[in-house]
Scaffold this motif. Sequence first.
Motif, PDB file in Angstrom:
ATOM      1  N   ILE A 241       0.762  -0.878   0.077  1.00 40.50           N
ATOM      2  CA  ILE A 241      -0.428  -0.004  -0.275  1.00 40.50           C
ATOM      3  C   ILE A 241       0.947   1.012  -0.250  1.00 40.50           C
ATOM      4  N   THR A 242       0.188   2.141  -0.810  1.00 40.27           N
ATOM      5  CA  THR A 242       1.092   3.435  -0.747  1.00 40.27           C
ATOM      6  C   THR A 242       0.769   5.061  -1.238  1.00 40.27           C
ATOM      7  N   ASP A 243       0.679   5.720  -0.969  1.00 42.17           N
ATOM      8  CA  ASP A 243      -0.118   7.305  -1.441  1.00 42.17           C
ATOM      9  C   ASP A 243       0.095   7.495  -2.565  1.00 42.17           C
ATOM     10  N   LYS A 244      -0.560   8.307  -2.897  1.00 45.00           N
ATOM     11  CA  LYS A 244      -0.990   8.912  -4.249  1.00 45.00           C
ATOM     12  C   LYS A 244      -0.197   8.658  -5.255  1.00 45.00           C
ATOM     13  N   LYS A 245       1.021  10.079  -4.653  1.00 44.45           N
ATOM     14  CA  LYS A 245       1.462  10.338  -5.672  1.00 44.45           C
ATOM     15  C   LYS A 245       2.864   9.106  -5.722  1.00 44.45           C
ATOM     16  N   THR A 246       3.353   8.000  -5.297  1.00 46.47           N
ATOM     17  CA  THR A 246       4.049   7.484  -5.500  1.00 46.47           C
ATOM     18  C   THR A 246       3.303   5.842  -6.052  1.00 46.47           C
ATOM     19  N   TYR A 247       2.273   6.193  -6.029  1.00 45.71           N
ATOM     20  CA  TYR A 247       1.539   4.608  -6.790  1.00 45.71           C
ATOM     21  C   TYR A 247       2.182   4.571  -8.047  1.00 45.71           C
ATOM     22  N   ALA A 248       2.000   5.340  -8.940  1.00 44.62           N
ATOM     23  CA  ALA A 248       2.614   5.114 -10.239  1.00 44.62           C
ATOM     24  C   ALA A 248       4.312   4.356 -10.323  1.00 44.62           C
ATOM     25  N   GLY A 249       4.895   5.007  -9.221  1.00 43.57           N
ATOM     26  CA  GLY A 249       6.364   4.324  -9.439  1.00 43.57           C
ATOM     27  C   GLY A 249       6.729   3.452  -8.538  1.00 43.57           C
ATOM     28  N   MET A 250       6.001   3.008  -7.630  1.00 41.58           N
ATOM     29  CA  MET A 250       5.569   1.734  -6.688  1.00 41.58           C
ATOM     30  C   MET A 250       4.865   0.423  -7.474  1.00 41.58           C
ATOM     31  N   HIS A 251       4.016   0.945  -8.534  1.00 39.86           N
ATOM     32  CA  HIS A 251       3.892  -0.024  -9.457  1.00 39.86           C
ATOM     33  C   HIS A 251       4.666  -0.761 -10.832  1.00 39.86           C
ATOM     34  N   SER A 252       5.432   0.431 -11.376  1.00 43.00           N
ATOM     35  CA  SER A 252       6.403   0.281 -12.494  1.00 43.00           C
ATOM     36  C   SER A 252       7.770  -1.086 -11.358  1.00 43.00           C
ATOM     37  N   TRP A 253       8.050  -0.592 -10.151  1.00 41.66           N
ATOM     38  CA  TRP A 253       8.860  -1.024 -10.364  1.00 41.66           C
ATOM     39  C   TRP A 253       8.605  -2.813 -10.653  1.00 41.66           C
ATOM     40  N   PHE A 254       7.425  -2.795  -9.691  1.00 41.62           N
ATOM     41  CA  PHE A 254       6.969  -4.614  -9.188  1.00 41.62           C
ATOM     42  C   PHE A 254       6.738  -5.223 -10.705  1.00 41.62           C
ATOM     43  N   ALA A 255       5.569  -4.527 -11.538  1.00 40.78           N
ATOM     44  CA  ALA A 255       5.377  -4.852 -13.013  1.00 40.78           C
ATOM     45  C   ALA A 255       6.649  -4.792 -13.712  1.00 40.78           C
ATOM     46  N   LEU A 256       8.046  -4.071 -13.557  1.00 36.97           N
ATOM     47  CA  LEU A 256       8.923  -4.111 -14.103  1.00 36.97           C
ATOM     48  C   LEU A 256       9.957  -5.454 -14.192  1.00 36.97           C
ATOM     49  N   ASN A 257       9.962  -5.732 -11.888  1.00 35.86           N
ATOM     50  CA  ASN A 257      10.825  -6.647 -11.484  1.00 35.86           C
ATOM     51  C   ASN A 257      10.078  -7.662 -10.859  1.00 35.86           C
ATOM     52  N   PRO A 258       9.330  -8.258 -11.128  1.00 35.27           N
ATOM     53  CA  PRO A 258       8.446  -9.374 -10.863  1.00 35.27           C
ATOM     54  C   PRO A 258       9.139 -10.365 -10.055  1.00 35.27           C
ATOM     55  N   ILE A 259       8.967 -10.343  -8.248  1.00 34.14           N
ATOM     56  CA  ILE A 259       9.915 -11.232  -8.221  1.00 34.14           C
ATOM     57  C   ILE A 259       8.515 -13.301  -7.834  1.00 34.14           C
ATOM     58  N   SER A 260       8.806 -13.811  -8.645  1.00 32.25           N
ATOM     59  CA  SER A 260       8.576 -14.967  -9.285  1.00 32.25           C
ATOM     60  C   SER A 260       8.964 -15.521  -8.301  1.00 32.25           C
ATOM     61  N   PRO A 261       8.358 -17.068  -7.943  1.00 32.01           N
ATOM     62  CA  PRO A 261       7.253 -16.810  -7.892  1.00 32.01           C
ATOM     63  C   PRO A 261       5.657 -16.528  -7.055  1.00 32.01           C
ATOM     64  N   ALA A 262       6.283 -15.529  -6.230  1.00 37.18           N
ATOM     65  CA  ALA A 262       5.605 -14.324  -5.250  1.00 37.18           C
ATOM     66  C   ALA A 262       4.385 -13.874  -6.056  1.00 37.18           C
ATOM     67  N   ILE A 263       2.924 -13.390  -5.247  1.00 33.43           N
ATOM     68  CA  ILE A 263       2.405 -12.276  -5.870  1.00 33.43           C
ATOM     69  C   ILE A 263       1.740 -11.017  -5.628  1.00 33.43           C
ATOM     70  N   VAL A 264       2.730 -10.048  -5.992  1.00 36.89           N
ATOM     71  CA  VAL A 264       2.074  -8.777  -5.062  1.00 36.89           C
ATOM     72  C   VAL A 264       1.504  -7.716  -5.571  1.00 36.89           C
ATOM     73  N   GLU A 265       0.699  -7.330  -4.983  1.00 35.90           N
ATOM     74  CA  GLU A 265      -0.416  -6.439  -4.886  1.00 35.90           C
ATOM     75  C   GLU A 265      -0.264  -4.853  -4.748  1.00 35.90           C
ATOM     76  N   VAL A 266       0.069  -4.283  -5.873  1.00 33.81           N
ATOM     77  CA  VAL A 266       0.539  -2.699  -4.853  1.00 33.81           C
ATOM     78  C   VAL A 266      -0.991  -1.721  -5.624  1.00 33.81           C
ATOM     79  N   LYS A 267      -1.640  -1.669  -4.456  1.00 28.83           N
ATOM     80  CA  LYS A 267      -2.778  -0.788  -4.670  1.00 28.83           C
ATOM     81  C   LYS A 267      -2.419   0.655  -3.490  1.00 28.83           C
ATOM     82  N   GLY A 268      -3.127   2.106  -3.884  1.00 26.60           N
ATOM     83  CA  GLY A 268      -2.826   3.475  -3.441  1.00 26.60           C
ATOM     84  C   GLY A 268      -3.604   3.857  -2.139  1.00 26.60           C
TER      85      GLY A 268
END
Length: 534
Positions: A241-268
């Motif tokens: 969970i992150t704030d609104k201003k950081t959401y896009a950057g946080m989402h980008s990081w885990f979308a571009l760097n998946p930590i498989s086989p774990a599951i990651v959800e990012v929400k603002g």
Amino acid sequence: MQLHFSPSMRSVTISSSNGFTDLMKIKVAARHISYRTLFHTILILAFLLPFVFILTALVTLEGVNKCSSFDCLGRRLGPKLLGRGDASGRLVKDFYNILSQVNTEQVPTDLKIPDNFTQLVSELNSNTYSAKDFAIILKGMMERSERDIRESKLQELMNKHFAASSVPKGIHCLSLRLTDEYSSNAHARRQLPSPELLPLLSDNSYYHFILSTDNILAASVVVTSAVQSSLTPEKIVFHVITDKKTYAGMHSWFALNPISPAIVEVKGVHQFDWLTRDNVPVLEAMENHNGIRNYYHGNHISGANLGDNTTPRLFASKLQARSPKYISLLNHLRIYLPELFPNLDKVVFLDDDVVIQRDLSPLWEIDLNGKVNGAVETCKGEDSGVMSKRFKNYFNFSHPLVAKSLDPNECAWAYGMNVFDLHAWRKTNIRETYHEWFKENLRSNLTLWKLGTLPPALIAFRGHFQPIEPSWHMLGLGYQKNTSIQSVIEAAVIHYNGQSKPWLQIGYEHLRPFWSKYVNYSNEFVKNCHILES
């Protein structure tokens, strides 16, 4: 030293070792002294002369003027033979009495005090001072040194406070670049997790971790360390969970760097419909209460009431209490977990300044005995600097409400790694108690407590807390420099709570590697932003 007997045994001569100087000559009259008496006399001399020799050597070694006669030796050795020392002991005692007298006196404001020891010696050589004058000068030099040391320490604490409160250039760069990537790269905007994995977000057979942060680099270390340390990484689900201003950057990081086989959800926080001002009175208070804004965003130095009697430890405590992070909604979110994750029964909540070093799946097997919050107690342990926290360390017991409602010696517990039974939590009034005390502190002009979100939580979770084994969670790596490395290695979770975060320049160099080994320094964004590497 040599003994010479005359052939007739009627004289005995004691001479020096070179044979030239006669130290003692004894003549014996045959008709008055028998051979037996002479024999006894020689035995007595043989017994005494070694002591005379030793004392003579001591006098010489002590630097006394050379003695060429028994008269001189007598003056020098007499006091020693009689058990009397020189006057140095009396002089020390007299000087101590003078120091005790000066201790109660004020140093004159117009007194010229030497700048250093060399200048002091020069002053003593060129001027005649009484012992009392010298003691006053010495006191003035020491008081000035103490003031200089105190001012330097306070300046160091101010610099450290501002360094800890700021965002490092590299981390700010990382957030900006990843936010830009979110707007230009469709892959960075891909859904997290993928649609087919969405049902697992509420599957209670998985190990659900919750992380609330606006620090992308720190979040990546927490998730990476948890996955790499797990025996069953395919069963891990991270809810970031992150704030609104950081959401896009946080989402980008885990979308571009998946930590498989774990599951990651990012929400603002803006994506949770439940987080409204009606449900979260803390949110409105933080935005509209003038006292809060002035306290956390005003002048921290003047607000700390720095006076002549303020100790560095007290000053550091006051500065830390004014950290803006304590009014961040992300810091208060943990009190709303049952509402934010209505389908989950048991979760582990992690702070962003922790590193996981062991498989944490056994945490879900811990019996909380019907309690809500499983955490490590902080009032007992080998490290008294970290594990000595009780309610009296967090609350103002001079306030009547606090004194009436709480026990100052009640053991505190730690945020940072908590096992929460959300199913049991929903049956309590923990959130209402938290709100009630939070509002009371506002009405009391922040006089019930100063430091962050833990104090109201300590009250709200009273009767709902279950201690867990201390080895699960080691604290203090952000403020305890002398942390035991062996204890760090053995801990399941290490927590850099305190100002010296591992991603800051002020972090402790010998403790940073436990964190930095989980940073992907080969990542393009990390390299381009010159993230601190140890």
